[in-house]
Write an enzyme that holds these catalytic residues in place. Sequence first.
Site, PDB file in Angstrom:
ATOM      1  N   ASP A 134       0.840  -1.195   0.000  1.00  0.00           N
ATOM      2  CA  ASP A 134       0.000   0.000   0.000  1.00  0.00           C
ATOM      3  C   ASP A 134       0.876   1.246   0.000  1.00  0.00           C
ATOM      4  O   ASP A 134       1.987   1.240   0.542  1.00  0.00           O
ATOM      5  CB  ASP A 134      -0.922   0.018   1.224  1.00  0.00           C
ATOM      6  CG  ASP A 134      -1.811  -1.207   1.289  1.00  0.00           C
ATOM      7  OD1 ASP A 134      -2.475  -1.504   0.279  1.00  0.00           O
ATOM      8  OD2 ASP A 134      -1.844  -1.861   2.345  1.00  0.00           O
ATOM      9  N   ASP A 176       0.487   5.229   1.054  1.00  0.00           N
ATOM     10  CA  ASP A 176      -0.317   6.268   1.687  1.00  0.00           C
ATOM     11  C   ASP A 176       0.320   7.627   1.475  1.00  0.00           C
ATOM     12  O   ASP A 176       1.540   7.741   1.291  1.00  0.00           O
ATOM     13  CB  ASP A 176      -0.461   5.992   3.189  1.00  0.00           C
ATOM     14  CG  ASP A 176      -1.169   4.678   3.471  1.00  0.00           C
ATOM     15  OD1 ASP A 176      -1.979   4.256   2.620  1.00  0.00           O
ATOM     16  OD2 ASP A 176      -0.905   4.074   4.524  1.00  0.00           O
ATOM     17  N   ASP A 193       3.215   6.585  15.178  1.00  0.00           N
ATOM     18  CA  ASP A 193       3.449   5.654  16.279  1.00  0.00           C
ATOM     19  C   ASP A 193       4.921   5.292  16.469  1.00  0.00           C
ATOM     20  O   ASP A 193       5.496   5.515  17.532  1.00  0.00           O
ATOM     21  CB  ASP A 193       2.585   4.399  16.111  1.00  0.00           C
ATOM     22  CG  ASP A 193       2.671   3.803  14.718  1.00  0.00           C
ATOM     23  OD1 ASP A 193       3.536   4.228  13.930  1.00  0.00           O
ATOM     24  OD2 ASP A 193       1.871   2.892  14.407  1.00  0.00           O
TER      25      ASP A 193
END
Length: 476
Positions: free
Chosen positions: A89, A91, A171
Amino acid sequence: MLQQKAPQAKAHSRRVEQPVTQQYANKNTAHQFHRYDKRVIKAANFGIHPRMFSRNALSVVEKLQRQGFEAYIVGGSIRDMLLGKHPKDFDVATNARPEQIQNIFQRQCRLVGRRFRLAHIMFGRDIIEVATFRANHSDARNERQAKQSHEGMLLRDNVYGTIEQDAERRDFTINALYYNPQDNTLRDYFNGIEDLKAGKLRLIGDPITRYQEDPVRMLRAIRFMAKLDMFLEKPSEQPIHELAHLLKNIPPARLFDESLKLLQTGHGVKTYRLLRQYGLFEQLFPSLIPFFTEKEDSFAERMIVTALTSTDERVADKLRINPAFLFAAFFWYPLREKVEILKNEGGLNNHDAYALAGNEVLDLFCQALAAPRRHTAVIRDIWFLQLQLLKRTGSAPVRVMEHPKFRAAFDLLAMRAEVEGGDTIELAKWWHEYQFSNSDQRNQLVKEQQTLHPKPKKKYFRSRKRRKPRPIENNQ
């Protein structure tokens, strides 16, 4: 571990100095940034070039930049490229607000999420997720922007800020990486590249606060440790046991999605071991814990490892996997125990006991992980077929073979044979041979079973003739 080309990246890095007043609007967070170098590094030093990225992601970044916004490809895709892996993916992060993104992409854009507002840019089946730079939730003006629970969990997080503030909100350091395809540069705000080299997983900020904000970060830590073969640094590791119970505050539907990422991405066995080590497995599957032993050798535990090993092998071979099969295997022995209790104590027949036990086991499962009905229906089919596989005479084998979930049921039977041994091995061998035999051979296999297990003869009873009542003698 880290894919890098000589010369070293530090030789080509340049520091971008900006006044603190321009970098940080919030005085409360300003002091947290001066300890970290903001680095702009040539991506070519690591063998990274724009052609390696998704065309759709590049087009989203280019279109946003043409409209005067900052835009970068971020997170996991950069991390995977640095490790020589192929990203799944891509992003994008930008300083454009969700409504501005929608105005730019029009019908191609769909805004999603309340807790964390995102824009999905659709290119057919390919979806590029675009997030607006986040700031510290303490900067929120009202509860529409940010809201926390009493335990510290973020219920809403839509406070927008700068790229520096966005990096602080991510994070792990290895995910706080930003790529600009226009000049082929990387931005690394928390020494994530150095952590990748060292194989170290490190939370950004205070670990206790970050886990409280989103307890799912504990599961993400386990997933990255297993997937990337990294170790969790001590300060990020220590609070997990104490804060594991916070996962109960996460919606069961979200936990179900997280469980699939943990167990069905090719590192299931390693992830399972880590989840048990850190006391997180019982938060996801509390109803399985009574079936665990100190030596980890119960049928339930051996079945879990067997099922996860098979799943890992199928992922490696790029074969299809089904969550329903995995969870049918996980809960097979809890189901069997419940069936025996219902038969012995409730006096139910086998079929009714399976139906009732299945309902109870799935109810407990879905209280923790809200599995969709399309999965629970398949789980019931796989369990029910374990009964049908016992029938090997007459036309029963043909009917069982025609069931759409027969193959999954047979795979569970084969795993049961591996775990249990005994008569289950013979049953699994018979069905294996039956599947790959021609019609004559199948008829012979069925006849052999009929000889070994003949049907009991029906008993016929002649109706007794009713005697005519004797006339009552009149003694008078």
